[in-house]
Design an enzyme around this catalytic site. Structure first.
Site, PDB file in Angstrom:
ATOM      1  N   PRO A  56      -1.103  -1.812  -5.824  1.00  0.00           N
ATOM      2  CA  PRO A  56      -2.453  -2.792  -5.786  1.00  0.00           C
ATOM      3  C   PRO A  56      -3.017  -1.974  -4.052  1.00  0.00           C
ATOM      4  O   PRO A  56      -2.276  -1.770  -3.234  1.00  0.00           O
ATOM      5  CB  PRO A  56      -1.596  -4.582  -5.157  1.00  0.00           C
ATOM      6  N   SER A  57      -4.142  -2.594  -3.902  1.00  0.00           N
ATOM      7  CA  SER A  57      -4.607  -1.720  -2.673  1.00  0.00           C
ATOM      8  C   SER A  57      -4.162  -0.007  -2.560  1.00  0.00           C
ATOM      9  O   SER A  57      -5.083   0.168  -3.164  1.00  0.00           O
ATOM     10  CB  SER A  57      -4.304  -2.749  -1.378  1.00  0.00           C
ATOM     11  N   ALA A  58      -4.014  -0.719  -1.080  1.00  0.00           N
ATOM     12  CA  ALA A  58      -2.963   1.092  -0.634  1.00  0.00           C
ATOM     13  C   ALA A  58      -2.870   1.883  -1.672  1.00  0.00           C
ATOM     14  O   ALA A  58      -2.798   2.842  -1.891  1.00  0.00           O
ATOM     15  CB  ALA A  58      -2.994   1.032   0.439  1.00  0.00           C
TER      16      ALA A  58
END
Length: 547
Positions: free
Chosen positions: A232-234
């Protein structure tokens, strides 16, 4: 990486603290070593197994050095030590309503508080269904955590829930998660870093973790030829960058990829971060050194962390113009990530990529005092398109106008304008870093390989809307339908046919642009055509002028 994760992660950590009292010891064999883990609630866990030598002393700011053999006893019963975390403070002078929303959103960051952290952190966690034996050849989720390349750890994001859900589905999987170095320890920029070939060390750590999984996962019952990377995300951005490195050659390390709110970035060369490097060097007391990089290896870890803390936060004024985002370093990323996609340097594996509706809201909070048209234009120029000719930038301000009804949170009319340019800033940043890169990779790869996309519209929270990360917590815990798609995709390389919680999910193509819409009422199939012209303009600019 935030928002609805909070209660889940806090509960997970509480359960983790109770393991010593309730868990049953288990062992596995790793070369000549006995690895001691535990079983709790039908999941057997081995936590904090080192995959590389501790990056201490002369190994700081160098490529990870793999561990080649194991012997003795490895106690893998405690939460893994986190890599050194960089606090992400929010501005306390925010408008009251915005401050209230942000405090609620960032509760999850407290989940790592009190956990041990150190430079000696390059470890993997392995979690398997109870009773799994070597030779079972279960498919594997190789998980890369998120946190803006500044915070996060395997301890904060355990995989118990998704392993349990996989067993309930009759599609058991193994969850393998790796730690990687963060901020100044793992993503330092500048010409000195590039010349030394030590850029994007956190991405190198991840790759080394994937090599370890390929080599050793069979000892825990996994199939090294059935690994899917997910983050997720980074972590999602990292997944995308693992796909474009090495000319797209996976080295056999993974056969599928899942990106939850993140894609290959519109970033440029690592030397664009020279000011960041110089600032770190100055605050670490290395400015007068003849070899500043070597000096940074020798200062105490607390000194390097304090120097990193002098730079802006993700939730400060620059927002997503973060100094820690990966950039082209000539080694791991031979070119700007989106240029690599254009050149065909992409792993030929099926992938899923999706975003939440309002990716930019939380990151727009720190620029609340951008109040005028001139200030907005100056902000975009300074932090995202420095040096770009005014004539090239002018269309962008028409594509993202000062009209709250066109801003984010999307679909809320003139409501939720928590600061004069808040909704405009949120729309621009969310599309620039998340939505437009997602659509870019889909546009260029959906005709070459199997791809699916989703748009999350669940978990609306006040003036933040359906904020960044709101799709992820329930999926990791195994609690919602997205988890079933992820498990099925890991097992079969196709998300369809998972369970009665899911619906048929069509592959993406650039004609129909069909997407899975994750809504409060359930799931439906819609399109992915919002802001086509605006995102096209952003993408064209970011390709011509990478950040």
């Amino acid at each position: 990486m935030y928002s609805r994760l909070s209660r889940f992660l806090q509960l997970a950590l509480l359960l983790g603290n109770a393991f010593a009292a309730s868990a049953v010891a288990q062992t596995a064999t790793l070369d000549d070593a006995t690895v001691i883990g535990y079983t709790n609630n039908s999941v057997t866990s081995f936590m904090g197994i080192p995959f590389a030598e501790p990056p201490l002393g002369d190994l700081r700011l160098r490529l990870p050095k793999p561990i080649t053999s194991y012997s003795g006893t490895i106690n893998a019963t405690q939460p893994a030590t986190q890599c050194i975390q960089l606090p992400l403070p929010i501005r306390t002078d925010l408008p009251p309503e915005l401050l209230q929303d942000m405090i609620a959103y960032l509760e999850v960051l407290e989940s790592g508080a009190g956990l041990p952290q150190s430079e000696d952190c390059l470890t993997v966690n392995i979690q398997v269904p109870e009773g799994t034996l070597p030779g079972d050849k279960l498919p594997v989720i190789a998980f890369i955590f998120g946190g803006g390349f500044a915070i996060g750890s395997t301890a904060q994001m355990p995989g118990d829930g998704i392993v349990q859900r996989s067993v309930a589905m009759g599609q058991p999987v193994i969850f393998a998660a790796m730690n990687y170095r963060l901020h100044a320890f793992g993503f330092l920029g500048g010409k000195e870093v590039k010349e030394a070939g030590v850029g994007n060390l956190g991405l190198h750590d991840q790759r080394e973790g994937l090599r370890w999984i390929h080599t050793h996962i069979a000892a825990f019952g996994g199939d090294p030829d059935r690994v899917t990377i997910w983050g997720p995300s980074a972590g999602a951005i990292s997944v995308g960058l693992q796909m474009v490195t090495n000319g797209g050659d996976t080295e056999g390390l993974f056969r599928g990829a899942i990106m939850s709110s993140g894609s290959p970035l519109p970033s440029g060369d690592i030397t664009n971060l020279q000011l960041t490097y110089d600032t770190i060097v100055e605050h670490a007391g290395c400015a007068n050194s003849s070899d500043t990089l070597e000096c940074l290896r020798q200062v105490p870890a607390d000194t390097l962390l304090a120097a990193a803390e002098t730079l802006p936060s993700l939730f400060g004024y620059p927002g997503l113009a973060t100094p820690w985002a990966p950039r082209a370093d000539g080694v791991f990323l031979e070119d700007a990530p989106q240029h690599l996609v254009l050149s065909g340097s992409v792993a030929d594996v099926p992938f899923i990529t999706g975003d939440s509706l309002d990716e930019g809201t939380v990151f727009a909070s720190g620029s609340f005092n951008v109040t005028t048209e001139d200030a907005f234009r100056a902000y975009v120029e300074q932090f995202f398109f420095s040096g770009v000719p005014e004539a090239s930038l002018a269309p962008l301000f028409e594509l993202y106008p000062n009209d709250p009804a066109q801003g984010s949170p999307f679909g809320t009319g003139d409501d939720n304008q928590l600061a004069p340019m808040y909704k405009r800033m949120a729309a621009f940043q969310g599309d620039m870093i998340f939505q437009a890169p997602r659509r870019f990779i889909l546009d260029h790869r959906s005709s070459q390989q199997d791809t699916w996309t989703f748009i999350n519209e669940r978990g609306r929270s006040g003036g933040l809307g359906v904020a960044h990360g709101s799709d992820f917590g329930a999926a990791l815990s195994g609690a919602d339908d997205l988890a079933d798609y992820i498990i099925q995709f890991t097992a079969t390389r196709d998300p369809n046919g998972a369970s009665n919680r899911t619906i048929p999910w069509p592959k993406y193509d650039t004609v129909n642009r069909q997407a899975l819409h994750v809504v409060e009422e359930g799931l439906n199939i819609g399109n992915d055509t919002l802001r086509l012209a605006a995102m096209g303009g952003l993408t064209a600019l970011s390709i011509a002028f990478p950040l």
